[in-house]
Design a protein around this motif. Structure first.
Motif, PDB file in Angstrom:
ATOM      1  N   VAL A 194      12.609   3.157   1.975  1.00  6.67           N
ATOM      2  CA  VAL A 194      11.876   4.418   2.012  1.00  6.67           C
ATOM      3  C   VAL A 194      12.201   5.194   0.739  1.00  6.67           C
ATOM      4  CG1 VAL A 194      11.530   6.579   3.264  1.00  6.67           C
ATOM      5  CG2 VAL A 194      11.994   4.468   4.528  1.00  6.67           C
ATOM      6  N   ALA A 195      11.183   5.714   0.093  1.00  8.80           N
ATOM      7  CA  ALA A 195      11.386   6.445  -1.156  1.00  8.80           C
ATOM      8  C   ALA A 195      12.255   7.680  -0.930  1.00  8.80           C
ATOM      9  CB  ALA A 195      10.040   6.854  -1.747  1.00  8.80           C
ATOM     10  N   GLU A 196      12.938   8.102  -1.973  1.00  4.06           N
ATOM     11  CA  GLU A 196      13.783   9.299  -1.935  1.00  4.06           C
ATOM     12  C   GLU A 196      13.255  10.276  -2.987  1.00  4.06           C
ATOM     13  OE1 GLU A 196      18.161   8.343  -1.029  1.00  4.06           O
ATOM     14  OE2 GLU A 196      17.482   6.590  -2.171  1.00  4.06           O
ATOM     15  N   THR A 212       0.828  -1.204   0.000  1.00  8.34           N
ATOM     16  CA  THR A 212       0.000   0.000   0.000  1.00  8.34           C
ATOM     17  C   THR A 212       0.860   1.251   0.000  1.00  8.34           C
ATOM     18  OG1 THR A 212      -1.808  -1.112   1.181  1.00  8.34           O
ATOM     19  CG2 THR A 212      -1.751   1.292   1.284  1.00  8.34           C
ATOM     20  N   LEU A 213       1.886   1.260   0.837  1.00 10.40           N
ATOM     21  CA  LEU A 213       2.761   2.426   0.920  1.00 10.40           C
ATOM     22  C   LEU A 213       3.551   2.641  -0.366  1.00 10.40           C
ATOM     23  CD1 LEU A 213       3.987   1.938   4.585  1.00 10.40           C
ATOM     24  CD2 LEU A 213       2.491   3.750   3.745  1.00 10.40           C
ATOM     25  N   GLU A 214       3.840   1.558  -1.071  1.00 16.02           N
ATOM     26  CA  GLU A 214       4.503   1.702  -2.375  1.00 16.02           C
ATOM     27  C   GLU A 214       3.556   2.379  -3.360  1.00 16.02           C
ATOM     28  OE1 GLU A 214       7.231  -0.848  -5.506  1.00 16.02           O
ATOM     29  OE2 GLU A 214       5.914  -1.923  -4.115  1.00 16.02           O
ATOM     30  N   SER A 215       2.288   2.002  -3.334  1.00 16.06           N
ATOM     31  CA  SER A 215       1.316   2.616  -4.240  1.00 16.06           C
ATOM     32  C   SER A 215       1.109   4.094  -3.918  1.00 16.06           C
ATOM     33  CB  SER A 215      -0.027   1.878  -4.164  1.00 16.06           C
ATOM     34  OG  SER A 215      -0.687   2.121  -2.933  1.00 16.06           O
ATOM     35  N   GLU A 216       1.334   4.476  -2.655  1.00 19.56           N
ATOM     36  CA  GLU A 216       1.183   5.875  -2.239  1.00 19.56           C
ATOM     37  C   GLU A 216       2.448   6.692  -2.493  1.00 19.56           C
ATOM     38  OE1 GLU A 216       0.061   5.841   1.851  1.00 19.56           O
ATOM     39  OE2 GLU A 216      -1.947   5.059   1.484  1.00 19.56           O
ATOM     40  N   GLY A 217       3.555   6.026  -2.793  1.00 15.12           N
ATOM     41  CA  GLY A 217       4.788   6.735  -3.078  1.00 15.12           C
ATOM     42  C   GLY A 217       5.733   6.896  -1.905  1.00 15.12           C
TER      43      GLY A 217
END
Length: 233
Positions: A83-85, A66-71
């Motif tokens: 964690v995204a950068e 889910t968090l990947e789909s949210e960015g």
């Protein structure tokens, strides 16, 4: 420790408990990312996340998707979840989207708000201004978030409210603001928005919300990752 709802609240089935746990874990991980507990680029392993939140790896796996789909999270081959950068361009795009959507939400709130929602907005403005006068700035971020969440819900558009909530989470993650320099003027703008919503003046609500977003954007500075090694996963 993350706790789910009682069996009576989720009808007693294991599947329902698993779904609730995934949503709860997702919220907990997202909050830790936004707060900076997990730094951009840091690894997020299922095993250690499950241990941190006191759950099995199954809801953690769902939460990461889910968090990947949210960015907020990115998954890379041979590395796993991190964690995204976000780039400066991505951060700037968020401010532009907020500038378009938040005035729309305020205009709709002026047309669709309930009396209960108006009471909450007015009460939050009183609290925010009181905290400013007393110098209790640590309470303001939570009050600000509550104000904007209520305003978004008052739009009567669940889709728009959801988009605005996601935007605010990401902006909080990517940007920092000096509360002392922005607090009083920010709550004066909240008061002006609330007044327009109370009068059901959609045009004025849109105008004051646009001015508020512009003022907030001017006070923001892009956060830079600080790798402290604190409880890294």
């Amino acid at each position: 420790m993350v706790t789910g709802k009682t069996r009576s609240e989720v009808d007693g089935t294991g599947e329902a408990v698993r779904r609730i746990s995934a949503r709860t874990v997702c919220s907990a991980i997202r909050d830790d990312i936004v707060s900076g507990f997990f730094a951009p680029g840091g690894r997020l392993t299922e095993e250690l996340l499950a241990k941190r939140y006191g759950v099995s790896r199954v809801p953690v796996r769902e939460a990461l998707r889910t968090l990947e789909s949210e960015g907020f999270v990115r998954t890379r081959r041979h590395v796993g979840a991190t964690v995204a950068e976000p780039t400066e361009q991505e951060a700037g795009d968020l401010l532009e989207m907020r500038a378009l959507l938040e005035p729309l939400g305020a205009a709709r709130a002026a047309q669709r708000r309930t009396q209960q929602q108006l009471r909450v907005l007015s009460g939050l403005v009183r609290l925010g201004q009181e905290r400013c006068r007393e110098g209790q700035l640590s309470d303001l971020p939570a009050l600000d978030g509550w104000f904007h969440e209520t305003l978004a819900q008052a739009s009567g558009s669940p889709g728009l409210a959801s988009l605005l909530t996601q935007l605010r989470r990401k902006i909080s993650w990517m940007y920092a603001v000096e509360q002392a320099g922005r607090a009083a003027s920010g709550w004066e703008e909240h008061a002006a928005i609330t007044d327009a919503v109370a009068r059901r003046d959609a045009a004025r609500a849109r105008e004051t919300a646009a001015a508020h977003v512009a003022g907030a954007a001017a006070a923001l500075r892009l956060k830079r990752a600080v790798h402290t090694g604190r409880d890294r996963i």
